[in-house]
Motif scaffolding. Structure first.
Motif, short mmCIF file in Angstrom:
data_model
loop_
_atom_site.label_atom_id
_atom_site.label_comp_id
_atom_site.label_asym_id
_atom_site.label_seq_id
_atom_site.Cartn_x
_atom_site.Cartn_y
_atom_site.Cartn_z
N MET A 1 0.82 -1.20 0.00
CA MET A 1 0.00 0.00 0.00
C MET A 1 0.86 1.27 0.00
N THR A 2 1.92 1.27 0.79
CA THR A 2 2.77 2.46 0.83
C THR A 2 3.57 2.63 -0.46
N ASN A 3 3.88 1.53 -1.15
CA ASN A 3 4.58 1.63 -2.43
C ASN A 3 3.69 2.29 -3.47
N LYS A 4 2.39 1.95 -3.48
CA LYS A 4 1.46 2.58 -4.42
C LYS A 4 1.34 4.07 -4.14
N LYS A 5 1.26 4.42 -2.86
CA LYS A 5 1.17 5.84 -2.47
C LYS A 5 2.41 6.60 -2.93
N ILE A 7 4.50 5.86 -5.36
CA ILE A 7 4.53 5.97 -6.82
C ILE A 7 3.53 7.02 -7.30
N ILE A 8 2.34 7.05 -6.72
CA ILE A 8 1.32 8.04 -7.11
C ILE A 8 1.82 9.45 -6.79
N ILE A 9 2.39 9.67 -5.61
CA ILE A 9 2.92 10.99 -5.24
C ILE A 9 4.05 11.38 -6.17
N PHE A 10 4.89 10.42 -6.50
CA PHE A 10 6.01 10.68 -7.41
C PHE A 10 5.52 11.09 -8.79
N ILE A 11 4.53 10.39 -9.33
CA ILE A 11 3.99 10.70 -10.66
C ILE A 11 3.27 12.05 -10.65
N VAL A 12 2.47 12.29 -9.63
CA VAL A 12 1.72 13.55 -9.54
C VAL A 12 2.68 14.74 -9.41
N SER A 13 3.78 14.55 -8.69
CA SER A 13 4.72 15.66 -8.52
C SER A 13 5.39 16.06 -9.83
N PHE A 14 5.37 15.18 -10.84
CA PHE A 14 5.90 15.53 -12.14
C PHE A 14 4.82 16.04 -13.09
#
Length: 166
Positions: A1-5, A7-14
């Motif tokens: 669950m924390t890995n998905k979070k 990755i999502i934060i990483f993608i959104v930040s770009f």
């Protein structure tokens, strides 16, 4: 669950900055005002063999007419006064006459200029490499010319202070 979070934060930040930048460009929300008083040239003008006159950091250039009339003489006097007003920065700025022939006048350097890229009734701010950076139009109205000269002084002082701090 924390890995998905993560990755999502990483993608959104770009993605978010890219979307914002695209929106600003499409809606033309970029500020159009500038701090310089002169106008940038629409095309790059580089003066060949500029180094031959051994220029200082900046030069104020004026296109010299072959036959200098009263207006021409008064403009040259204004340029000398402008140079005097620089005070301690006088040693970093040259006055240059751009002309078709070798002209000689006290206080001015001479540069033979045979190209028609620059217009006659204007002052030009030229860097030590021969790149014409800003243009300051001259009119027949003395009051407007005084404001133009003040703007040229402001721009020069900013450029000289910037060069000193870097």
């Amino acid at each position: 669950m924390t890995n998905k979070k993560t990755i999502i934060i990483f993608i959104v930040s770009f993605i978010v900055p890219l979307v914002l930048a695209y929106t600003v460009l499409k809606l033309e929300l970029i500020p159009t005002n500038t701090v310089n008083q002169g106008e940038f040239l629409s095309q790059e003008v580089k003066l060949d063999s500029w180094a031959e006159i051994e220029p200082k950091a900046w030069s104020i250039a004026y296109i010299a007419a072959k036959q200098c009339n009263e207006k021409c003489i008064s403009r040259r006097a204004e340029l000398k006064n402008l140079h005097l007003a620089l005070g301690k920065n006088q040693g970093k700025v040259d006055l240059v006459l751009l002309g078709k022939d070798e002209l000689t006048e006290d206080g001015f350097k001479n540069y033979v200029y045979n190209n028609n890229q620059l217009k006659q009734d204007a002052l030009y701010l030229v860097d030590h490499m021969g790149l014409v950076v800003l243009v300051y139009p001259i009119t027949d109205d003395e009051q407007i010319n005084r404001m133009t000269n003040k703007g040229l002084m402001k721009d020069l002082k900013k450029l000289l202070n910037y060069a000193r701090s870097s």
